[in-house]
Design an enzyme around this catalytic site. Structure first.
Site, PDB file in Angstrom:
ATOM      1  N   SER A   1      57.222  77.147  13.921  1.00 46.56           N
ATOM      2  CA  SER A   1      56.815  78.743  13.827  1.00 46.56           C
ATOM      3  C   SER A   1      55.619  78.992  14.686  1.00 46.56           C
ATOM      4  O   SER A   1      54.284  78.240  15.052  1.00 46.56           O
ATOM      5  CB  SER A   1      56.663  79.395  12.806  1.00 46.56           C
ATOM      6  OG  SER A   1      56.120  80.862  12.559  1.00 46.56           O
TER       7      SER A   1
ATOM      8  N   TYR B   1      52.925  79.800   4.665  1.00 48.37           N
ATOM      9  CA  TYR B   1      54.250  79.474   5.791  1.00 48.37           C
ATOM     10  C   TYR B   1      53.436  79.053   6.750  1.00 48.37           C
ATOM     11  O   TYR B   1      54.439  78.374   7.018  1.00 48.37           O
ATOM     12  CB  TYR B   1      54.392  80.808   6.061  1.00 48.37           C
ATOM     13  CG  TYR B   1      56.335  80.928   6.650  1.00 48.37           C
ATOM     14  CD1 TYR B   1      57.153  80.222   6.534  1.00 48.37           C
ATOM     15  CD2 TYR B   1      55.782  81.320   8.456  1.00 48.37           C
ATOM     16  CE1 TYR B   1      57.744  80.304   7.646  1.00 48.37           C
ATOM     17  CE2 TYR B   1      56.871  81.008   9.914  1.00 48.37           C
ATOM     18  CZ  TYR B   1      57.802  80.303   9.216  1.00 48.37           C
ATOM     19  OH  TYR B   1      58.964  80.465  10.350  1.00 48.37           O
TER      20      TYR B   1
END
Length: 336
Positions: A127, A152
């Site tokens: 990501s 995350y």
């Protein structure tokens, strides 16, 4: 070729499976179909795949070690596209253990399956969030990413490190893809394009954080899928010029690669909202709010490494992509 696609009920997973089936690959799709967001949308994506020749669906959980081992033993995929994960930057503020279960334990199960199954190439989703506190733009895969701003992001950075260890120890070819704000038809309801479109159409005020001073490298789903497929076909190899004295974090003496997939053209948040207004023919009512914890003000992908390796650069303009998304949204939800 037989390919395992995890997260196949998800936005990117379903689109990737469609593309692989279109070109004649056999796809083993895996997902736990959890309720992180509307399960009906996940089921609708699966329904589009269910009747296709060459597609097999397995419902199980990444953290279930026995179930994951059985998938590799029973289906013997040649390559793996690992997209399943606990997503969302803000969800980690309230559900931190979900990231450990899916993104750490689950990823370890994938690595073990690939190792013991003799998989030719593992492509996995990282990501843009890993860039965290890095303020040097555009984000380059050669940059340091040691300061994540959300759990995350930390879990995705951990995935990159875990993947490298398996590439080094077991010569498992692995490629990590840092996605930048993916949007388009069949997109996720927890993402800004979906939430803003829904609220603008229904006249509900939208929350605009950092008082609108955000910019995102929005990347259209078709570009993401092409990048995934091209990297899957380009098996990671060792970099013969890699040096431990001056280590490049995006390559290695092991068969390991990291690439950005972004549009290489960040869009100001207010311009993005205007695109939705134009596509829907309605004006947004905005609540201007301060920055949220775990968020970053700007993202901007340098995609040169991806272009050199695969000959591909994402290219869909934001107005075109938003227009296609709004058209899909109206059709799917029956909006006049």
């Amino acid at each position: 070729m037989k390919i395992l696609v995890t997260g196949v009920a998800g936005f990117i997973g379903a689109a990737t499976a469609q593309a692989l089936l279109d070109r004649g690959d056999e796809v083993v799709g895996f997902d736990n179909v959890n309720d992180y967001y509307d399960v009906r949308l996940k089921q609708a994506r699966l329904a589009r795949l269910a009747g296709r020749s060459g597609f097999t669906f397995i419902k199980a959980d990444l953290a279930d070690r026995q179930a994951m081992a059985a998938i590799f033993a029973d289906h013997a995929p040649q390559r793996v596209v690992h997209l399943a994960a606990q997503a969302g930057v803000r969800y980690g503020l309230t559900h931190p253990h979900a990231y450990a279960d899916s993104n750490l334990i689950g990823f370890l199960n994938i690595l073990e399956g690939c190792r013991h199954g003799g998989v030719e190439h593992l492509v996995f989703a990282s990501s843009s969030s890993v860039y965290g506190a890095n303020t040097s733009l555009p984000y380059r895969v050669e940059d340091n990413v040691d300061h994540p701003l959300s759990l995350y992001a930390a879990s995705k950075k951990a995935n990159e490190l875990m993947a490298h260890s398996y590439a080094h120890l077991y010569r498992l070819p692995v490629t990590g893809l840092r996605f930048f704000t993916v949007y388009g038809p069949w997109g996720r309801p927890d993402m800004a394009p979906f939430m803003f479109t829904k609220k603008i159409i229904t006249g509900v005020p939208i929350d605009v954080y950092n008082f609108g001073q955000h910019a995102r490298d929005f990347t259209y789903i078709d570009d993401i899928v092409e990048g995934v497929v091209r990297t899957l076909d380009s098996v990671a190899r060792p970099n013969p010029e890699w040096s431990g004295a001056e280590p490049d974090p995006s390559t290695s003496a092991a068969p390991y690669r990291i690439y950005n997939i972004g549009n290489n053209d960040p869009v100001e948040l207010m311009d993005f909202i205007r695109c939705i207004e134009e596509a829907t023919g309605r004006r947004a009512v905005m609540n201007m709010l301060p920055m949220q914890p775990g968020d970053v003000p700007r993202t901007f992908a340098d995609v040169e490494a991806l272009a050199v390796a695969t000959g591909f650069r994402p290219k869909t303009p934001i107005d075109v992509g938003i227009g296609r998304f709004v058209e899909w949204y109206k059709e799917f939800y029956g909006v006049a």
